[in-house]
Motif scaffolding. Structure first.
Motif, PDB file in Angstrom:
ATOM      1  N   TYR A 156       0.854  -1.197   0.000  1.00 48.92           N
ATOM      2  CA  TYR A 156       0.000   0.000   0.000  1.00 48.92           C
ATOM      3  C   TYR A 156       0.886   1.243   0.000  1.00 48.92           C
ATOM      4  O   TYR A 156       1.901   1.282   0.712  1.00 48.92           O
ATOM      5  CB  TYR A 156      -0.893   0.036   1.255  1.00 48.92           C
ATOM      6  CG  TYR A 156      -1.890  -1.096   1.314  1.00 48.92           C
ATOM      7  CD1 TYR A 156      -3.192  -0.933   0.844  1.00 48.92           C
ATOM      8  CD2 TYR A 156      -1.524  -2.334   1.834  1.00 48.92           C
ATOM      9  CE1 TYR A 156      -4.107  -1.970   0.901  1.00 48.92           C
ATOM     10  CE2 TYR A 156      -2.439  -3.391   1.889  1.00 48.92           C
ATOM     11  CZ  TYR A 156      -3.727  -3.188   1.420  1.00 48.92           C
ATOM     12  OH  TYR A 156      -4.634  -4.208   1.469  1.00 48.92           O
ATOM     13  N   ASP A 157       0.473   2.254  -0.781  1.00 46.82           N
ATOM     14  CA  ASP A 157       1.183   3.536  -0.789  1.00 46.82           C
ATOM     15  C   ASP A 157       0.615   4.436   0.313  1.00 46.82           C
ATOM     16  O   ASP A 157      -0.571   4.347   0.647  1.00 46.82           O
ATOM     17  CB  ASP A 157       0.989   4.255  -2.130  1.00 46.82           C
ATOM     18  CG  ASP A 157       1.559   3.459  -3.300  1.00 46.82           C
ATOM     19  OD1 ASP A 157       2.383   2.543  -3.063  1.00 46.82           O
ATOM     20  OD2 ASP A 157       1.179   3.758  -4.447  1.00 46.82           O
ATOM     21  N   ASP A 158       1.477   5.320   0.825  1.00 47.81           N
ATOM     22  CA  ASP A 158       1.038   6.319   1.809  1.00 47.81           C
ATOM     23  C   ASP A 158       1.075   7.709   1.181  1.00 47.81           C
ATOM     24  O   ASP A 158       2.075   8.088   0.550  1.00 47.81           O
ATOM     25  CB  ASP A 158       1.985   6.344   3.023  1.00 47.81           C
ATOM     26  CG  ASP A 158       1.521   5.429   4.146  1.00 47.81           C
ATOM     27  OD1 ASP A 158       0.391   4.901   4.069  1.00 47.81           O
ATOM     28  OD2 ASP A 158       2.298   5.248   5.102  1.00 47.81           O
ATOM     29  N   VAL A 159       0.004   8.474   1.376  1.00 46.90           N
ATOM     30  CA  VAL A 159       0.002   9.887   1.011  1.00 46.90           C
ATOM     31  C   VAL A 159       0.530  10.651   2.223  1.00 46.90           C
ATOM     32  O   VAL A 159       0.089  10.427   3.354  1.00 46.90           O
ATOM     33  CB  VAL A 159      -1.429  10.371   0.674  1.00 46.90           C
ATOM     34  CG1 VAL A 159      -1.422  11.859   0.320  1.00 46.90           C
ATOM     35  CG2 VAL A 159      -2.017   9.544  -0.464  1.00 46.90           C
ATOM     36  N   LEU A 160       1.509  11.541   1.997  1.00 43.62           N
ATOM     37  CA  LEU A 160       2.071  12.362   3.069  1.00 43.62           C
ATOM     38  C   LEU A 160       1.351  13.701   3.030  1.00 43.62           C
ATOM     39  O   LEU A 160       1.298  14.353   1.974  1.00 43.62           O
ATOM     40  CB  LEU A 160       3.574  12.559   2.862  1.00 43.62           C
ATOM     41  CG  LEU A 160       4.387  11.309   2.486  1.00 43.62           C
ATOM     42  CD1 LEU A 160       5.855  11.663   2.286  1.00 43.62           C
ATOM     43  CD2 LEU A 160       4.246  10.232   3.555  1.00 43.62           C
ATOM     44  N   MET A 161       0.780  14.112   4.154  1.00 44.23           N
ATOM     45  CA  MET A 161       0.003  15.364   4.183  1.00 44.23           C
ATOM     46  C   MET A 161       0.546  16.292   5.266  1.00 44.23           C
ATOM     47  O   MET A 161       1.076  15.826   6.291  1.00 44.23           O
ATOM     48  CB  MET A 161      -1.487  15.085   4.438  1.00 44.23           C
ATOM     49  CG  MET A 161      -2.121  14.170   3.410  1.00 44.23           C
ATOM     50  SD  MET A 161      -3.930  14.022   3.610  1.00 44.23           S
ATOM     51  CE  MET A 161      -4.503  15.469   2.701  1.00 44.23           C
ATOM     52  N   ALA A 162       0.402  17.584   5.039  1.00 45.23           N
ATOM     53  CA  ALA A 162       0.882  18.571   6.008  1.00 45.23           C
ATOM     54  C   ALA A 162      -0.096  19.736   6.102  1.00 45.23           C
ATOM     55  O   ALA A 162      -0.803  20.049   5.143  1.00 45.23           O
ATOM     56  CB  ALA A 162       2.252  19.098   5.600  1.00 45.23           C
ATOM     57  N   LEU A 163      -0.131  20.329   7.289  1.00 38.86           N
ATOM     58  CA  LEU A 163      -0.951  21.519   7.540  1.00 38.86           C
ATOM     59  C   LEU A 163      -0.077  22.547   8.250  1.00 38.86           C
ATOM     60  O   LEU A 163       0.492  22.259   9.306  1.00 38.86           O
ATOM     61  CB  LEU A 163      -2.141  21.160   8.441  1.00 38.86           C
ATOM     62  CG  LEU A 163      -2.987  22.334   8.942  1.00 38.86           C
ATOM     63  CD1 LEU A 163      -3.733  23.002   7.803  1.00 38.86           C
ATOM     64  CD2 LEU A 163      -3.974  21.864  10.019  1.00 38.86           C
ATOM     65  N   ARG A 164       0.042  23.741   7.661  1.00 31.72           N
ATOM     66  CA  ARG A 164       0.762  24.857   8.291  1.00 31.72           C
ATOM     67  C   ARG A 164      -0.149  25.535   9.296  1.00 31.72           C
ATOM     68  O   ARG A 164      -1.247  25.956   8.928  1.00 31.72           O
ATOM     69  CB  ARG A 164       1.153  25.890   7.233  1.00 31.72           C
ATOM     70  CG  ARG A 164       2.384  25.560   6.449  1.00 31.72           C
ATOM     71  CD  ARG A 164       3.658  25.992   7.214  1.00 31.72           C
ATOM     72  NE  ARG A 164       4.820  25.526   6.487  1.00 31.72           N
ATOM     73  CZ  ARG A 164       5.442  26.248   5.555  1.00 31.72           C
ATOM     74  NH1 ARG A 164       5.013  27.461   5.276  1.00 31.72           N
ATOM     75  NH2 ARG A 164       6.474  25.759   4.918  1.00 31.72           N
ATOM     76  N   LEU A 165       0.290  25.647  10.516  1.00 35.87           N
ATOM     77  CA  LEU A 165      -0.503  26.338  11.531  1.00 35.87           C
ATOM     78  C   LEU A 165       0.027  27.740  11.798  1.00 35.87           C
ATOM     79  O   LEU A 165      -0.715  28.646  12.113  1.00 35.87           O
ATOM     80  CB  LEU A 165      -0.495  25.561  12.851  1.00 35.87           C
ATOM     81  CG  LEU A 165      -1.178  24.194  12.881  1.00 35.87           C
ATOM     82  CD1 LEU A 165      -1.016  23.556  14.241  1.00 35.87           C
ATOM     83  CD2 LEU A 165      -2.655  24.328  12.536  1.00 35.87           C
ATOM     84  N   GLY A 166       1.341  27.875  11.688  1.00 32.08           N
ATOM     85  CA  GLY A 166       1.961  29.147  12.072  1.00 32.08           C
ATOM     86  C   GLY A 166       2.025  30.133  10.924  1.00 32.08           C
ATOM     87  O   GLY A 166       1.749  29.836   9.794  1.00 32.08           O
TER      88      GLY A 166
END
Ligand SMILES: CC(C)(COP(=O)(O)OP(=O)(O)OC[C@H]1O[C@@H](n2cnc3c(N)ncnc32)[C@H](O)[C@@H]1OP(=O)(O)O)[C@@H](O)C(=O)NCCC(=O)NCCS
Length: 166
Positions: A156-166
């Motif tokens: 299975y492949d993984d999607v890498l996700m990010a959220l900027r808070l600052g």
């Protein structure tokens, strides 16, 4: 801790956390990197230590059993301290579609806000419910890890996700 907004679990909640976490790993082996059999063999103290080292938010049903959880792991070292990892997001089947998933993720992000600049996570490619949930908070995919997980001989492949808070 029954119903209402998610609360942070403490070491005393280790048994309830263990039950929910093992259910998640057993029912959804392809969406979590941790392995059910390996984690089921851990002593209760190990789960208590995880609750001390991580911020785990959960909501309980009327019988006291946990209905869902979301974990936040902060990095301890100087160069990584601006980031945290969202992990272990799980809602029991009977509680899905009720807003619990967003409430749990929202609680983890609220804890991160102010001290963390970027929250990252990995989600199995094709897990549309989870990807929609994260996109709803503004998470964006920044990469794909091919063959991230091998479960029962299937990759299975993984999607890498990010959220900027600052
Ligand atoms: C992912 C999960 C936590 C979502 O929790 P939930 O309380 O059901 O969340 P929601 O009902 O708000 O659903 C989240 C979004 O996905 C959508 N969705 C739900 N099921 C879906 C499906 N099968 N396919 C596509 N989208 C789906 C919902 O409509 C919602 O999108 P919207 O906000 O645009 O309406 C839950 O499904 C779960 O525990 N799944 C198994 C474990 C898992 O995959 N964990 C994530 C690991 S990264």
């Amino acid at each position: 801790m029954t119903g209402g907004p998610p609360c942070r679990l403490g070491p005393d909640d280790a048994a309830a956390f263990r039950a929910l976490r093992l259910e998640a790993l057993q029912r959804h082996p392809e969406v979590f990197a941790a392995d059910f059999a390996e984690e089921a063999a851990r002593p209760l103290d190990w789960f208590a230590e995880r609750l001390a080292a991580n911020e785990v938010f959960a909501t309980a049903g009327p019988d006291g059993a946990l209905l869902g959880m979301a974990g936040l792991m902060r990095h301890a070292t100087a160069k990584l301290r601006h980031k945290a990892v969202l992990w272990g997001v799980y809602v029991r089947e009977e509680a899905r579609g009720t807003g619990l998933g967003p409430a749990l993720v929202g609680a983890a992000l609220a804890a991160a806000r102010g001290s963390i600049e970027e929250v990252r996570l990995t989600v199995t490619a094709g897990n549309e419910a989870a990807i929609r949930l994260y996109e709803g908070f503004g998470f964006r995919a920044y990469g794909l890890e091919e063959r991230a997980l091998r479960v029962a001989g299937r990759d299975y492949d993984d999607v890498l996700m990010a959220l900027r808070l600052g």
